[in-house]
Design an enzyme around this catalytic site. Sequence first.
Site, short mmCIF file in Angstrom:
data_model
loop_
_atom_site.label_atom_id
_atom_site.label_comp_id
_atom_site.label_asym_id
_atom_site.label_seq_id
_atom_site.Cartn_x
_atom_site.Cartn_y
_atom_site.Cartn_z
N SER A 191 0.84 -1.21 0.11
CA SER A 191 -0.08 -0.09 -0.13
C SER A 191 0.84 1.25 -0.03
CB SER A 191 -0.92 -0.10 1.36
OG SER A 191 -1.92 -1.10 1.08
N ASP A 248 -5.96 0.79 -4.12
CA ASP A 248 -4.36 0.67 -4.20
C ASP A 248 -3.91 -0.55 -4.82
OD1 ASP A 248 -5.35 -0.14 -1.76
OD2 ASP A 248 -3.40 0.75 -0.67
#
Lengths: 667, 667
Positions: free
Chosen positions: B223, B486
């Site tokens: 992430s 993401d």
Amino acid sequence: MVAFKLLAAVLVAGTATAQTFRRSAACPKLGCVYPPDQVDFIAGQTFDIRVEVQAPVNGSEAYNNGVPSPDFTLQIGSKGSKLQDVTKFFGIKADAEVESYNFTYFEDLFAKEEGAATPVNVLAKSYRNIQLHQPGEYHVVFTYNNGMQTTATWTVLPLPKKPKAKNIIFFLGDGMAGSMVSAARLLAHKTINGKYQTMLKMDEAEAFGLQMTHSLDSFITDSANSASALFTGKKMTVNGLNMYTSTGNAFGSPKVETVFEMARRTLGMQIGVVSKAYIADASPAAVCTHTSQRSQYTAIIEQYLTGVSGNYSWFPWQGVDLLFGGGAENFLPGPGNGNVSQFDRWAEHGYQVGFNNTQLQAFDNAQRALGIFTRGNLSTWLDKNVYPDTLANAIQPDGTQGAYDQPGLKEMTLKAVDMLSTRAKKRKTGWALFSEAALIDKEMHVQDTQRALGDLLELDDTIRATLEHLKKIGELDNTLIVVTADHGHGFDVFGSADTKYLAKQTTDRKKRDAIGAYINSGLSDYVVPDDVLATNHTVFTGEQGSGFPVTWDPRYAIAHGWAAFPDKREDFRTATKHERIPATKNAEAGSGYFFNPDDKPDGFGMTGNMDGTEAQGVHSLVDVPIYAWGPGAELFRGVHSNVDIAFNVAAALGLGRNKNVTTTYQK
Amino acid sequence: MVAFKLLAAVLVAGTATAQTFRRSAACPKLGCVYPPDQVDFIAGQTFDIRVEVQAPVNGSEAYNNGVPSPDFTLQIGSKGSKLQDVTKFFGIKADAEVESYNFTYFEDLFAKEEGAATPVNVLAKSYRNIQLHQPGEYHVVFTYNNGMQTTATWTVLPLPKKPKAKNIIFFLGDGMAGSMVSAARLLAHKTINGKYQTMLKMDEAEAFGLQMTHSLDSFITDSANSASALFTGKKMTVNGLNMYTSTGNAFGSPKVETVFEMARRTLGMQIGVVSKAYIADASPAAVCTHTSQRSQYTAIIEQYLTGVSGNYSWFPWQGVDLLFGGGAENFLPGPGNGNVSQFDRWAEHGYQVGFNNTQLQAFDNAQRALGIFTRGNLSTWLDKNVYPDTLANAIQPDGTQGAYDQPGLKEMTLKAVDMLSTRAKKRKTGWALFSEAALIDKEMHVQDTQRALGDLLELDDTIRATLEHLKKIGELDNTLIVVTADHGHGFDVFGSADTKYLAKQTTDRKKRDAIGAYINSGLSDYVVPDDVLATNHTVFTGEQGSGFPVTWDPRYAIAHGWAAFPDKREDFRTATKHERIPATKNAEAGSGYFFNPDDKPDGFGMTGNMDGTEAQGVHSLVDVPIYAWGPGAELFRGVHSNVDIAFNVAAALGLGRNKNVTTTYQK
């Protein structure tokens, strides 16, 4: 009142197999209306109406000892106007006769285990081959069993102002979820510092969207059901081809006209059907055939040629213009097919008939054609292009086994474009082509990842070549190109696996240590022509930028998995032989399917997460991608229901009609 | 020549853990250039340049006994013009000093197993806080080791003609794959005959697209890496926050400016950061902090407030305008944080500080604010709204344990919009808000499906409420709203499971018979207020059409699975207690993680398909959805790389500059 017989006894249980835990599709109360509530129509789209009164003999909905009342009425009216009897509204001279049938189902798994079936007796009426022409809302009221009511609101969509496209190519990537597109891109296209040097043609579509694939009465669909939704604009039921419900006989349930049928009927358009599956398979069959049982292969082949037969009234159908695919077994005389060779019949109807790529390419572009290139499905792209030894198992239509000049999706599609456009030009019509990458789905079912992705890349290569060819022949600006799927499979890539390390370990647990996630996934090893740390199983098949992997069986393979799978073993390598069978029966282990000891014996074992009667993976819920090019492409942007696809196609081609139209089609 | 020391001995092995099977990111030869080849820039975007010469002591790339040559040059020139030394090109007065460091890595799993590490000695130079202003191509040539060269081509993108939007809200559904959106829709929205009666707000976005999440040097991202790509327009490396490479120290590697930083620096914009995670977590941190190690929580909190410190030259940063989330532990004095309370420090800098929803809602809209509402992550939507008993484990920032008035994503986001717009109006600037549904990812990791989907639905509810609120306050037409993820997790729904039947079976195999695919998946049981065949575990939580399920634990649950999972058990039910721990260590069974005997004891067992050191699921490859509304939304249609998101945001807000600009920001 017409005469009929109530059958109190339970009939053939076989008819109930597909509806184990619900009584009927779209029939929440005991009176069913088809098409059901909240359905939309293209103006002038042909359909059948059917109403049923159901009386379960026992169970939570038991009614009157299983005796439905024969007195029922169906009324319809446009919004704001008075309801009329259905016969008056549609100008039907004689009311339909009451039909009866029955079926059984189980209310839940406990009932099934105890064998406590629920028999249901049914009375029904059908009104066939009708149309609604004026856009707007219609109210339908079905009254039965002494005042019970089932209502429906139908909407006829506005007529399009003017057509956007003259022709359409509808590509179907059967079973193609977005995750597979991501994986195929990774295998075939190289990145440098995270930037792709080449991309899929699909990535560059003029319009991109998603569509939801759930069906009328189940959130997981099959391919018959979802293709019918794509082509009719009506949600339907598992196993049904452009026909509601799977009860009763295979042809008597209510039909709905497809956009391909409308294109022929209203505009006299040329229609072509191409698939890598046996051509009686559900997705190609959904172009223009009607049955509630997708396994009616013989009838499907006949319907491609002559349309709906028997007393199930429908408009005339003068045959598809070309039909290319596999499945010679359904054309040959023999069990199920009678003594007739459909090859001979089609030839008698004026079709050229061909059995291999040489014959396909030699077809006169001006004449209709039937091209059936194998028994069963065509070979996968991977088998044909990378592991040609596997073609020793390929079966020519005449039964000869071994390699021969079989066409791929691209060869069939480009030839189809040439034939349809040649014929259409002469007749001053448009043309519509359905072309299916059918084996993505079939290989995903058996979890042969590389063969599935190979056929996905073949689809992408075919789209690229088709767009170029359309430009060359001057048809690109006239032609809407839509690419989508009928459903997905839950699949994703989550890392890489060092197949060399995996193979050397002796326990399942240690084999799993070969898998690297996150930073250890590294870069795609499928686009690297030489393996730095040598391996003896590298297969070179292409050049970088060709749209296919350079290496199909690299040391660092994609580690990947499925949401649903049978007991099996995995080694992440590309199988050199077709076809994978992940699970087999094993009487010693119990009933159902267990891992196949002959499949990936060096891999690690995984116990499945489906009902043990499933030998393969199953379809999934995920919304599937839509890619579009050309006039009308913008209609496909954003998130849609699969039924919207049919309405968008109708709008782009201008299929809606405010009166009954039958254009003379020229063979 | 500057003095430096070569360390021939291997240093701390710890620095190598994140790069086990590759030497360095974006460094295929022994000379590395950061930013690397093929990178694009926003005109005027600030960045650091770093070059490295690497010399492996042994292994397949061994060089000069591990001694890199100290003589190296870096030249740069715009396309068509002569290359100049980097110092001359950028007007840097004194050349950078040569730095040295070293690290080790393993070439493959066999090397790791044998402990055969490869030490690498490195010499490097950094040039910091520089910009390129003229659109076009730049060529970079790094010459080292007696004539070896690494080259890079950089492209500065064209300046936008004029801004489209004044404000932006960037919603991140962390880990939100499209398959989860499909599943959330199924749980919360009812169909009648296949037609959804209500839809997700995301389904109705003005623009829809996908983005590819792969990183610089691995096709599976984390992430930190992917959020940095979304915000800087640069592909990066796992664990890096707006900074290249994970070697060396946590702050010394080359930085890149984010669009949020540019919005502040060039336009004086108000910046807000909201997340349901601890606020030092990677995704919120990617708004404006810089480190190659996302675990540097203390430094991240400090950087939110005062920007980059030390001798890693960067432009001044005067603090975010609001910061709402969890993670009080990173603000309190204690191990890792020193003796300083960051709460006190932020208060000294003029921030209002609040610890619960009451205090949040009471914040003066005109003043900056820090709202930290829990230790660790905020509670999931499901725990907060459906299983409030689980909140007994919630920890207030002051350490008090038990239920309290914790805000949800919607409360934080709407308050943030009010504060930012109030402050921006006074200062005649725009504003930019980052708002993260962080727990979708965290719950997907532990495979607590319902908690993940609950937070996904909370995100959708927040988007709906935010759009309505923007309209109400007159900012809708000025504001670009982007929603994306993401990365995904490989997840899908493939049928339904009769949880009552499943629980009653005594073997794993029989439990699996509870699962129905295709037609037996039936309809969503989560939208039905009463269970026809009674069960004792139905939980009622909402009304139809509310955007959340009516029932969270129905008898017929979604049967679903993951592409990647640890050893675990599954029963498809909603766990009544937070939080799920699917796998635990079991010394008797071996090393790594095995199924947790306390988790879903009535479920059936599944052996995992990942490296046994993984206790949870991992991220996956699938392209993730983008939804957008408002001015500039059309830029997000179609298939993108994640780096395109930053460029589209820059274009919509008009961030590009052809000279170095620093607008006075008013606190």
